[in-house]
Design an enzyme around this catalytic site. Structure first.
Site, PDB file in Angstrom:
ATOM      1  N   GLY A   1    -113.382 -23.097 -43.336  1.00  0.00           N
ATOM      2  CA  GLY A   1    -113.553 -21.169 -42.792  1.00  0.00           C
ATOM      3  C   GLY A   1    -113.486 -21.471 -40.510  1.00  0.00           C
ATOM      4  O   GLY A   1    -113.617 -22.786 -40.606  1.00  0.00           O
TER       5      GLY A   1
ATOM      6  N   ASN B   1    -120.946 -11.306 -52.265  1.00  0.00           N
ATOM      7  CA  ASN B   1    -120.866 -13.216 -52.277  1.00  0.00           C
ATOM      8  C   ASN B   1    -122.240 -13.605 -53.072  1.00  0.00           C
ATOM      9  O   ASN B   1    -122.721 -14.772 -53.088  1.00  0.00           O
ATOM     10  CB  ASN B   1    -121.640 -13.228 -50.846  1.00  0.00           C
ATOM     11  CG  ASN B   1    -120.861 -12.970 -49.734  1.00  0.00           C
ATOM     12  OD1 ASN B   1    -119.099 -13.462 -50.079  1.00  0.00           O
ATOM     13  ND2 ASN B   1    -120.736 -12.713 -48.833  1.00  0.00           N
TER      14      ASN B   1
ATOM     15  N   ASP C   1    -129.243 -14.021 -33.706  1.00  0.00           N
ATOM     16  CA  ASP C   1    -130.841 -13.251 -33.368  1.00  0.00           C
ATOM     17  C   ASP C   1    -131.335 -13.277 -32.682  1.00  0.00           C
ATOM     18  O   ASP C   1    -131.494 -12.786 -31.227  1.00  0.00           O
ATOM     19  CB  ASP C   1    -130.991 -12.327 -34.787  1.00  0.00           C
ATOM     20  CG  ASP C   1    -129.984 -11.637 -35.964  1.00  0.00           C
ATOM     21  OD1 ASP C   1    -128.822 -11.397 -36.135  1.00  0.00           O
ATOM     22  OD2 ASP C   1    -130.829 -12.928 -36.935  1.00  0.00           O
TER      23      ASP C   1
ATOM     24  N   HIS D   1    -132.047 -10.687 -41.298  1.00  0.00           N
ATOM     25  CA  HIS D   1    -130.996 -10.872 -40.727  1.00  0.00           C
ATOM     26  C   HIS D   1    -129.799  -9.510 -40.940  1.00  0.00           C
ATOM     27  O   HIS D   1    -128.494  -9.965 -40.990  1.00  0.00           O
ATOM     28  CB  HIS D   1    -129.934 -11.402 -40.892  1.00  0.00           C
ATOM     29  CG  HIS D   1    -128.771 -12.553 -39.994  1.00  0.00           C
ATOM     30  ND1 HIS D   1    -128.587 -12.115 -39.102  1.00  0.00           N
ATOM     31  CD2 HIS D   1    -127.716 -12.374 -40.307  1.00  0.00           C
ATOM     32  CE1 HIS D   1    -127.008 -11.973 -38.421  1.00  0.00           C
ATOM     33  NE2 HIS D   1    -126.885 -12.212 -39.227  1.00  0.00           N
TER      34      HIS D   1
HETATM   35  P1  NAD Z   1    -114.385 -17.365 -43.407  1.00  0.00           P
HETATM   36  O1  NAD Z   1    -114.066 -16.181 -43.766  1.00  0.00           O
HETATM   37  O2  NAD Z   1    -114.143 -18.003 -41.750  1.00  0.00           O
HETATM   38  O3  NAD Z   1    -114.887 -18.859 -44.474  1.00  0.00           O
HETATM   39  C1  NAD Z   1    -115.710 -18.439 -45.360  1.00  0.00           C
HETATM   40  C2  NAD Z   1    -115.353 -20.058 -45.621  1.00  0.00           C
HETATM   41  O4  NAD Z   1    -115.804 -19.929 -47.594  1.00  0.00           O
HETATM   42  C3  NAD Z   1    -114.034 -19.376 -46.591  1.00  0.00           C
HETATM   43  O5  NAD Z   1    -113.021 -20.904 -46.118  1.00  0.00           O
HETATM   44  C4  NAD Z   1    -113.812 -19.542 -48.021  1.00  0.00           C
HETATM   45  O6  NAD Z   1    -113.177 -20.588 -49.024  1.00  0.00           O
HETATM   46  C5  NAD Z   1    -115.471 -20.592 -48.087  1.00  0.00           C
HETATM   47  N1  NAD Z   1    -115.771 -20.011 -49.600  1.00  0.00           N
HETATM   48  C6  NAD Z   1    -115.897 -19.160 -50.385  1.00  0.00           C
HETATM   49  N2  NAD Z   1    -116.717 -18.970 -51.542  1.00  0.00           N
HETATM   50  C7  NAD Z   1    -116.826 -20.688 -52.029  1.00  0.00           C
HETATM   51  C8  NAD Z   1    -117.880 -20.754 -52.138  1.00  0.00           C
HETATM   52  N3  NAD Z   1    -117.956 -20.600 -53.366  1.00  0.00           N
HETATM   53  N4  NAD Z   1    -117.603 -22.371 -52.551  1.00  0.00           N
HETATM   54  C9  NAD Z   1    -117.358 -23.025 -50.941  1.00  0.00           C
HETATM   55  N5  NAD Z   1    -116.882 -22.174 -50.440  1.00  0.00           N
HETATM   56  C10 NAD Z   1    -116.088 -20.931 -50.490  1.00  0.00           C
HETATM   57  O7  NAD Z   1    -116.067 -17.475 -42.892  1.00  0.00           O
HETATM   58  P2  NAD Z   1    -116.626 -17.222 -41.397  1.00  0.00           P
HETATM   59  O8  NAD Z   1    -116.847 -16.770 -40.195  1.00  0.00           O
HETATM   60  O9  NAD Z   1    -117.061 -19.102 -41.588  1.00  0.00           O
HETATM   61  O10 NAD Z   1    -118.319 -16.642 -41.822  1.00  0.00           O
HETATM   62  C11 NAD Z   1    -118.461 -17.476 -42.724  1.00  0.00           C
HETATM   63  C12 NAD Z   1    -120.442 -16.215 -43.665  1.00  0.00           C
HETATM   64  O11 NAD Z   1    -121.430 -15.982 -42.982  1.00  0.00           O
HETATM   65  C13 NAD Z   1    -120.311 -14.796 -44.042  1.00  0.00           C
HETATM   66  O12 NAD Z   1    -120.994 -14.345 -44.758  1.00  0.00           O
HETATM   67  C14 NAD Z   1    -120.134 -14.634 -42.663  1.00  0.00           C
HETATM   68  O13 NAD Z   1    -120.689 -13.177 -42.499  1.00  0.00           O
HETATM   69  C15 NAD Z   1    -121.721 -15.246 -42.142  1.00  0.00           C
HETATM   70  N6  NAD Z   1    -122.476 -15.629 -41.272  1.00  0.00           N
HETATM   71  C16 NAD Z   1    -123.410 -15.617 -40.718  1.00  0.00           C
HETATM   72  C17 NAD Z   1    -124.460 -15.428 -39.759  1.00  0.00           C
HETATM   73  C18 NAD Z   1    -125.705 -15.671 -39.368  1.00  0.00           C
HETATM   74  O14 NAD Z   1    -126.679 -15.310 -38.510  1.00  0.00           O
HETATM   75  N7  NAD Z   1    -126.449 -15.732 -40.268  1.00  0.00           N
HETATM   76  C19 NAD Z   1    -123.743 -15.897 -38.549  1.00  0.00           C
HETATM   77  C20 NAD Z   1    -122.086 -15.167 -38.715  1.00  0.00           C
HETATM   78  C21 NAD Z   1    -121.788 -15.063 -39.435  1.00  0.00           C
HETATM   79  C1  LMR Z   2    -123.491 -12.080 -37.118  1.00  0.00           C
HETATM   80  O1  LMR Z   2    -124.702 -11.470 -37.007  1.00  0.00           O
HETATM   81  O2  LMR Z   2    -122.670 -12.061 -35.860  1.00  0.00           O
HETATM   82  C2  LMR Z   2    -123.193 -12.081 -38.000  1.00  0.00           C
HETATM   83  O3  LMR Z   2    -124.109 -12.340 -39.205  1.00  0.00           O
HETATM   84  C3  LMR Z   2    -121.666 -11.455 -38.895  1.00  0.00           C
HETATM   85  C4  LMR Z   2    -121.792 -10.171 -39.178  1.00  0.00           C
HETATM   86  O4  LMR Z   2    -121.385  -9.722 -40.073  1.00  0.00           O
HETATM   87  O5  LMR Z   2    -122.554  -9.756 -38.339  1.00  0.00           O
END
Ligand code: NAD
Ligand code: LMR
Length: 336
Positions: A15, A106, A160, A188
């Site tokens: 991803g 999720n 954050d 978060h």
């Molecule tokens: P994305 O959709 O580009 O990639 C996610 C990947 O995860 C995909 O390739 C998908 O096939 C894979 N996936 C799904 N289920 C899976 C599993 N069971 N096992 C392994 N792989 C699996 O998304 P992204 O932009 O890379 O974001 C990923 C996650 O991170 C999202 O939930 C997003 O909200 C979160 N995120 C969190 C923060 C934070 O600060 N905590 C910041 C940004 C994004």
């Molecule tokens: C972020 O903080 O950018 C991520 O958690 C993605 C979102 O859904 O806000």
């Protein structure tokens, strides 16, 4: 003397965030220029080709520190022997959603991954959950790993924290590196509490500097409540609106900061991370909540003894109440 490579599992490696993470980890940005790494990329079957493509590019980048890349679609194999597990794979939210809306979609990912970590990860494994809703997903993973000490499970609030540093630096005309002791408390999510009451710039208290810069104590308080706190707490939604999809490179960078500091120690005051609560600051034991933390001897320690005024207490309780609700929701879904 040759150093043994560290095995790192990255889920969702096909991803967006995965793509931004892999090359920085392989370059040494996370564990340092002396530490070779072996990468395990975990995807679901539909994501395996993208992860395989990233693996080809990693080979083409010829990183001297990269001692191997394997792609898996089975958590048990992917977490075998892992020392650092970065749980990114999960669906991102889209415009109009809150991160908590992703729990049902999720949450089911993190129980089996916690169980696989329990079954095969190395002793002392460090886990950081990035996939949203990150705090409660970490709680789910930890609850399926009874043999792994709870303090090995964390969730990412460093993004954050870094966002708060960025906003303060811009407003005060200060260098990010001169700022210290900012805290993100709670979830978060939009209820998080970015707290500058103990923060300093080159030793000067941030609240004083804000008052001087913004024309008085009351104006500074208004700015904190009406601009700074909501801007940081809702920055994820702002990025989604402006970019069209959720944050990627800044999220990957924050995940690297989190693991680097966990392994090598914090050096410039404290940082923020969501860790399993030991009851500090009235946060119920067992919740995965963000705190001011220092990393000492390879372990996160919650900074103790900070004064928490009535305003801060109110904000922290609101975010913690949301974490309690999320815990109830995943209990009702049978995920913990
Ligand atoms: P994305 O959709 O580009 O990639 C996610 C990947 O995860 C995909 O390739 C998908 O096939 C894979 N996936 C799904 N289920 C899976 C599993 N069971 N096992 C392994 N792989 C699996 O998304 P992204 O932009 O890379 O974001 C990923 C996650 O991170 C999202 O939930 C997003 O909200 C979160 N995120 C969190 C923060 C934070 O600060 N905590 C910041 C940004 C994004
Ligand atoms: C972020 O903080 O950018 C991520 O958690 C993605 C979102 O859904 O806000």
């Amino acid at each position: 003397m040759s150093v043994k490579p560290v095995t790192i599992t990255i889920t969702g490696a096909g991803g967006q965030i995965g793509y931004a993470l892999l090359f920085r980890i392989a370059s040494g940005a996370m564990l340092g220029a002396e530490t070779p790494v072996r990468l395990h990329l975990l995807e679901i079957p539909q994501g395996v080709r993208a992860a395989e493509g990233a693996a080809l590019e990693l080979q083409d980048a010829a990183f001297p520190l990269l001692h191997g890349v394997e792609v898996y679609d089975d958590p048990r194999s992917a977490f075998e022997g892992t020392e650092i597990a970065m749980l990114v794979g999960a669906r991102p939210r889209t415009a109009g959603m809150e991160r908590g809306d992703l729990l049902a979609a999720n949450g089911g990912i993190f129980g089996p991954q916690g169980a696989a970590i329990n079954a095969g990860a190395a002793d002392g494994v460090r886990v950081v959950v990035v996939g949203n809703p990150a705090n409660t997903n970490a709680l789910i993973a930890a609850s399926h790993a009874p043999d792994v000490p709870a303090d090995r499970f964390t969730a990412l609030t460093r993004l954050d924290h870094n966002r708060a540093l960025g906003q303060l630096a811009a407003t005060l005309g200060a260098r990010v590196g001169s700022l210290r002791d900012v805290t993100i408390w709670g979830n978060h999510s939009a209820t998080q509490f970015p707290d500058v009451s103990h923060a300093t710039v080159d030793g000067e208290p941030v609240p004083h500097l804000l008052a001087a810069r913004l024309g008085g104590v009351d104006t500074a308080k208004e700015w904190l409540v009406d601009s700074f706190i909501p801007r940081v707490a809702k920055r994820g939604a702002e990025i989604i609106e402006v970019r069209g999809s959720s944050s990627v490179a800044s999220a990957a960078s924050a995940a690297i900061d989190h693991v680097r500091d966990w392994v090598h120690g914090t050096t410039n005051g404290w940082t923020s991370a969501a860790v399993v609560s030991d009851g500090s600051y009235g946060v119920p034991e067992g919740l995965v909540s963000s705190f001011p933390v220092e990393s000492v001897d390879g372990a996160w320690r919650i900074v103790q003894g900070l004064e928490v005024d009535a305003f801060a207490e109110h904000r922290i309780s609101a975010s913690v109440a949301e974490l309690v609700e999320e815990r109830e929701a995943v209990r009702a879904l049978g995920l913990i």
